[in-house]
Design a protein around this motif. Structure first.
Motif, short mmCIF file in Angstrom:
data_model
loop_
_atom_site.label_atom_id
_atom_site.label_comp_id
_atom_site.label_asym_id
_atom_site.label_seq_id
_atom_site.Cartn_x
_atom_site.Cartn_y
_atom_site.Cartn_z
N VAL A 258 -11.53 -4.95 18.38
CA VAL A 258 -10.38 -5.46 19.14
C VAL A 258 -9.19 -4.53 18.96
N ARG A 259 -8.99 -4.02 17.76
CA ARG A 259 -7.89 -3.09 17.48
C ARG A 259 -8.00 -1.86 18.39
N GLU A 260 -9.21 -1.33 18.48
CA GLU A 260 -9.44 -0.14 19.32
C GLU A 260 -9.17 -0.44 20.79
N GLU A 261 -9.62 -1.60 21.26
CA GLU A 261 -9.42 -1.97 22.66
C GLU A 261 -7.95 -2.21 22.97
N LEU A 262 -7.23 -2.79 22.03
CA LEU A 262 -5.81 -3.05 22.24
C LEU A 262 -5.01 -1.75 22.26
N TRP B 145 3.23 -7.58 21.81
CA TRP B 145 2.93 -6.42 20.99
C TRP B 145 3.63 -6.52 19.63
N SER B 146 4.79 -7.12 19.61
CA SER B 146 5.52 -7.26 18.35
C SER B 146 4.83 -8.21 17.38
N ALA B 147 3.84 -8.98 17.89
CA ALA B 147 3.09 -9.90 17.04
C ALA B 147 1.82 -9.24 16.49
N ILE B 148 1.59 -7.98 16.87
CA ILE B 148 0.41 -7.26 16.40
C ILE B 148 0.85 -6.14 15.46
N ASP B 149 0.35 -6.16 14.25
CA ASP B 149 0.67 -5.15 13.25
C ASP B 149 -0.55 -4.25 13.07
N PHE B 150 -0.49 -3.07 13.68
CA PHE B 150 -1.62 -2.15 13.62
C PHE B 150 -1.76 -1.49 12.26
N SER B 151 -0.70 -1.44 11.50
CA SER B 151 -0.79 -0.84 10.16
C SER B 151 -1.42 -1.81 9.16
N GLU B 152 -1.07 -3.10 9.29
CA GLU B 152 -1.64 -4.12 8.41
C GLU B 152 -2.87 -4.79 9.02
N ASN B 153 -3.17 -4.43 10.28
CA ASN B 153 -4.32 -5.00 11.00
C ASN B 153 -4.27 -6.54 11.05
N THR B 154 -3.17 -7.04 11.58
CA THR B 154 -3.02 -8.48 11.76
C THR B 154 -2.53 -8.80 13.17
N LEU B 155 -2.85 -9.99 13.60
CA LEU B 155 -2.41 -10.50 14.90
C LEU B 155 -1.85 -11.90 14.65
#
Length: 227
Positions: free
Chosen positions: A120-124, A76-86
């Motif tokens: 993918v963002r929504e599903e995560l 989860w720490s590798a996913i940035d939901f604010s910047e929308n990056t994985l």
């Protein structure tokens, strides 16, 4: 190659006078032709398995072409939901000693940051909410060791990579879908991207390949229905 080197060393030490392997014909390497899904088959697969426990691993492999070790190693720490990056930077492998987690990838090119697609963002986000609910429900029975990992079971334990492979095969059989390997979702991702007009160089970077030849030799299969 090993025998040739061994006999060559023996010649240097004057144990033998000639290298017998020099007269042998090197076997030709057979090119592997990957089986893959086209975009419609990927959509069908995701729809049929959306309620299964390995839905998220399948989704990540299909959308991002992640290797199995990269899927299970995603945090989860590798996913940035604010910047929308994985960001791909951690792996989990099955070894004779058990499950091993590493902050080391296959090659330098394997370290990559990808755009978090809206679906993918929504599903995560939904998946993370489910995990939080399971933590509250299971309390002390929920594993605290892997809380930062995305792909864990209902008790918070890391998935065994071999389980993901076996269960994926069972799902395809259950839903009577074309048989492919879990790793072939990576091939499917490459072929779908190619069908959408994405360049080979961009696909190389997306999949984390160190050179273009891997794409050209394995991932360039383009189904006629995707043209």
């Amino acid at each position: 190659s090993l025998l040739h080197k061994a006999f060559k060393d023996a010649m240097k030490r004057r144990i033998i006078s000639a290298n017998p392997v020099d007269q042998a014909n090197r076997p030709k390497r057979e090119q592997y032709i990957a089986t893959f899904y086209n975009s419609e088959e990927v959509k069908q697969l995701l729809e049929l398995v959306k309620d299964d426990e390995i839905y998220i691993p399948i989704l990540l492999a299909a959308y991002y072409g992640l290797r199995r070790s990269e899927v299970i190693g995603l945090k989860w720490s590798a996913i940035d939901f604010s910047e929308n990056t994985l960001t791909v930077r951690h792996t989990v492998h099955a070894t004779d000693e058990g499950i091993v987690a590493k902050d080391r990838l296959k090659t330098k090119s394997s370290y990559r940051t990808l755009t978090l697609e809206p679906f993918v963002r929504e599903e995560l986000l939904k998946h993370r909410e489910k995990q939080e609910n399971m933590k509250k429900l299971m309390r002390s029975a929920y594993s605290k060791e892997y809380t930062d990992y995305v792909c864990v079971d209902v008790l918070g334990r890391l998935y065994d990579p071999d389980f993901v492979t076996r269960h994926f095969g069972d799902l395809l059989e259950k839903h009577k879908l074309k048989k492919i390997r879990f790793h072939d979702l990576r091939h499917s991702c490459a072929s779908v991207l190619l069908a959408q007009g994405i360049t080979m160089k961009q696909i190389q970077e997306w999949l984390g390949h160190s050179d273009m030849s891997t794409n050209a030799n394995i991932h360039s299969h383009l189904d006629a229905s995707d043209e």
